[in-house]
Each structure stands twice: as structure tokens, then as C-alpha cells.
Design a protein around this motif. Sequence first.
Motif, PDB file in Angstrom:
ATOM      1  N   UNK B  23       1.162  -1.290   0.101  1.00  0.00           N
ATOM      2  CA  UNK B  23      -0.029   0.226   0.034  1.00  0.00           C
ATOM      3  C   UNK B  23       0.840   1.084   0.006  1.00  0.00           C
ATOM      4  N   UNK B  24       2.178   1.386   0.159  1.00  0.00           N
ATOM      5  CA  UNK B  24       2.998   2.852   0.631  1.00  0.00           C
ATOM      6  C   UNK B  24       3.523   2.470  -1.163  1.00  0.00           C
ATOM      7  N   UNK B  26       1.730   1.619  -3.801  1.00  0.00           N
ATOM      8  CA  UNK B  26      -0.163   1.663  -4.375  1.00  0.00           C
ATOM      9  C   UNK B  26       0.254   3.681  -4.558  1.00  0.00           C
ATOM     10  N   UNK B  27       0.396   4.025  -2.462  1.00  0.00           N
ATOM     11  CA  UNK B  27       0.237   5.280  -2.739  1.00  0.00           C
ATOM     12  C   UNK B  27       1.940   6.286  -3.470  1.00  0.00           C
ATOM     13  N   UNK B  30      -0.175   5.939  -6.696  1.00  0.00           N
ATOM     14  CA  UNK B  30      -0.968   7.552  -6.182  1.00  0.00           C
ATOM     15  C   UNK B  30      -0.440   9.124  -6.561  1.00  0.00           C
ATOM     16  N   UNK B  31       0.442   8.978  -6.103  1.00  0.00           N
ATOM     17  CA  UNK B  31       1.512  10.569  -6.108  1.00  0.00           C
ATOM     18  C   UNK B  31       1.894  11.017  -7.429  1.00  0.00           C
ATOM     19  N   UNK B  33       0.779   9.501  -9.989  1.00  0.00           N
ATOM     20  CA  UNK B  33      -0.008  10.278 -11.335  1.00  0.00           C
ATOM     21  C   UNK B  33      -0.307  11.727 -10.877  1.00  0.00           C
ATOM     22  N   UNK B  34      -0.064  11.892  -9.413  1.00  0.00           N
ATOM     23  CA  UNK B  34      -1.071  12.851  -9.502  1.00  0.00           C
ATOM     24  C   UNK B  34      -0.241  14.174 -10.071  1.00  0.00           C
ATOM     25  N   UNK B  37      -0.380  14.481 -14.191  1.00  0.00           N
ATOM     26  CA  UNK B  37      -1.584  15.638 -14.145  1.00  0.00           C
ATOM     27  C   UNK B  37      -1.539  16.487 -14.409  1.00  0.00           C
ATOM     28  N   UNK B  47      -2.395   8.144 -18.801  1.00  0.00           N
ATOM     29  CA  UNK B  47      -2.888   7.988 -17.759  1.00  0.00           C
ATOM     30  C   UNK B  47      -3.876   7.502 -17.116  1.00  0.00           C
ATOM     31  N   UNK B  51      -3.893   3.880 -13.919  1.00  0.00           N
ATOM     32  CA  UNK B  51      -4.630   4.159 -12.792  1.00  0.00           C
ATOM     33  C   UNK B  51      -4.886   2.885 -13.057  1.00  0.00           C
ATOM     34  N   UNK B  52      -4.978   2.087 -14.129  1.00  0.00           N
ATOM     35  CA  UNK B  52      -5.375  -0.017 -14.722  1.00  0.00           C
ATOM     36  C   UNK B  52      -4.509  -0.115 -13.712  1.00  0.00           C
ATOM     37  N   UNK B  54      -2.188   1.248 -10.892  1.00  0.00           N
ATOM     38  CA  UNK B  54      -2.468   0.890  -9.347  1.00  0.00           C
ATOM     39  C   UNK B  54      -3.804   0.098  -9.078  1.00  0.00           C
ATOM     40  N   UNK B  55      -5.284  -0.391  -9.613  1.00  0.00           N
ATOM     41  CA  UNK B  55      -6.110  -0.871  -9.634  1.00  0.00           C
ATOM     42  C   UNK B  55      -5.637  -2.255  -9.476  1.00  0.00           C
TER      43      UNK B  55
END
Lengths: 97, 97, 97, 97
Positions: B23-24, B26-27, B30-31, B33-34, B37, B47, B51-52, B54-55
Motif C-alpha cells: 500500500x505504501x 500504491x500511495x 498515486x502520487x 499519477x498526480x 496530471x 493516465x 490508474x489501471x 494501480x487497480x
Amino acid sequence: MTPSCEAGLHLDPKVRADAVLRLKSIRGHVEGILGMLDRESVYCVDVLKQTKAVTGALDKVGALILRSHLQHHVVTAAQRGDVDEIVAEMMELLKYR
Amino acid sequence: MTPSCEAGLHLDPKVRADAVLRLKSIRGHVEGILGMLDRESVYCVDVLKQTKAVTGALDKVGALILRSHLQHHVVTAAQRGDVDEIVAEMMELLKYR
Amino acid sequence: MTPSCEAGLHLDPKVRADAVLRLKSIRGHVEGILGMLDRESVYCVDVLKQTKAVTGALDKVGALILRSHLQHHVVTAAQRGDVDEIVAEMMELLKYR
Amino acid sequence: MTPSCEAGLHLDPKVRADAVLRLKSIRGHVEGILGMLDRESVYCVDVLKQTKAVTGALDKVGALILRSHLQHHVVTAAQRGDVDEIVAEMMELLKYR
């Protein structure tokens, strides 16, 4: 860099801003799950419900971006002349979604 | 607090530690991807691929925890006497996975 | 009758023929599962493996038709002027896939 | 023949009867899609909606059998002593569902 990128296919600014907000919330949600996992007594199903909720939130971000991509880039591919790349990308993305 | 929680059904410590690491990561994803963006010229499909991914990473965390839950809590439900709750929880979790 | 139907958007004949063959095989597969279920001693997991295989085969038919739809109808929507309907249909189809 | 089969793990008769009815209806639905595909003018999206409906119906059959399997066989695995097989089967089934 994909050919489509060179063609100037950018994510719509409003959708980009919306995706940023949602991903920040998702990051917070992941943070929250990490907090849950600090507790030795955490119950599997409670964690699974949360990872499932995050997956759902990510799917919503994906749906937003996909709709924008369809609306702005896919339906115009014949006019631009990059049908093959656009279709191949879409099929790749939709695999096991 | 679920009844199962009171019964002392805790997530296996090794799986919990593994889930924390994942999960770290994954976090961080997500960072990332931000970060993508932030660029006005970001391409939708780039993008969506992230996101895929991360899923997919979240699904792996979910699979790890689910396997542990099955192995330690579901197969022993008849002995404990909480079959109905355990089955109802499982069916709820597996909906639209 | 959808508006797109009136616009003469037909499934590509080769894809249609391929889909027919695959659906006949799927029908035979369903028939086979019905045969399994005649036996009182049939094991749940053996049935579940078969229903999952049929779902996989249906997903392949869906992917073939979707690719053809993208290639022949979605990428030309801007030229035809039915972008909104085409996008709405796509988003409806991709929900919970 | 799986070990679980030898252990006399059979699908519950009521669930089996329900699954038969549902699979007969699914077979009829597949037949109906084959009928649609006879028409040269059939529209891709109309076929896709139907294949998706059949997938949904198959998922319901799968959910019924899975619930029964959980309730009658998985929760009792520790008592029977076949935990490893039961868990491995479950994880295999739940992959990419």
C-alpha cells in the motif's frame, strides 16, 4: 511518447482538475488503510472493504478520463487518420477491466 | 465492530506487513499519477494505463488478504459457529470484483 | 431501433460470421454444463470452472464485436455527427465489464 | 476427479435445480443472439448488450453455486482436513472474476 501525444491529444483541463481532486482523495483513503493496518487486531474483511472502495474510486476516475478520451479523441480518429493506434490503445485498456 | 472481530479474527501479521509495503508503493504510484496530471499536455491513455496499474496492484493486495482470510477464518467457521456472517461477508466482498 | 441503426451502422459481415461460430460453440458449452448438472454427485467447483470458461468465451465474442464497432463506427462518429449517442452507448457498455 | 469430489462434496440439490433452470434460460438467450446475428443489418451495440446480459446471467448462476460451496464445503474444510485444496480452488476461481 505515443504518436497520439505528438498529435496534441491532451486530457481536457476540467477532467484533469476533477481527476486531481479524486486522486488526492484516493491517496488519503490509501493513507487511511495504512492507518488501519497499524492495529494488530485489524480484521481482514474490514481491510478488504476499504481496498474495494479505493478500487471503485479509481474506476470512477478511469471512467471520467475514458469518457473524455472517447468524446475528444476517439470519435475524431478517422478525421485525424490515426484509427489503428487509437483502436489498439482502447482494446489494450479495456482488457480485463 | 463486526461479530467476527469480537471473535478475535485478526489479519495474519506477515500478510499485514506485506500489505503495508504494497500500500505504501500504491500511495507512491498515486502520487506519481498526480505528478503526471500537473502537465497540461498529459495524454488520457497514459493516465488510464497508470490508474489501471494501480487497480491491479490493489487487486493483488486484496488477493493476499483474501487468501489469508480464507485460510485462517473461513475454513474454520463451522468450528466457531459463525458460518452465516462469514458467508454473507464473503458474498458481499465478491460482488462486482 | 437506435438512431445509429438508422444511420446504417451494421456489424461487419466477417465479424458477424465469427461471432456466430463462437456463439454456437458457447451454446454447446452451456449444453455440456446442463449435462454435468444431471449428475447428483457433481462438484460445485467443477461447475464454477465451466461457467467461468463460458464467461471467458462470451467476453471474447464481446471483444471482437467491440473492436469492430470502434474501428468502423466509433472513430467516424465526428464525421457522421452522432458523437453523443456513440459515447453514451460506449460508456453504458463498459460499465461493470 | 478432485480430492474434494472423493470426499463426497456435492452441489446442493436445490441449487443444482435452480442452476439448471437458469442455464436453460441462458441457452435460450444465446439462441436469441444467434437469431439476431442472422440479420445483415444487426447493430454491434445491440449484440453487445445481449452478450453482456448473458454474462450477467452466468454470473448469477456462479454466485448461487459459490454461495452454496462456501456454506456447505468451504466453512467445513478445517473439520474435514482439506484446507489447502479448498483454498487453492477458491483462489483459482476468484482470479479475474
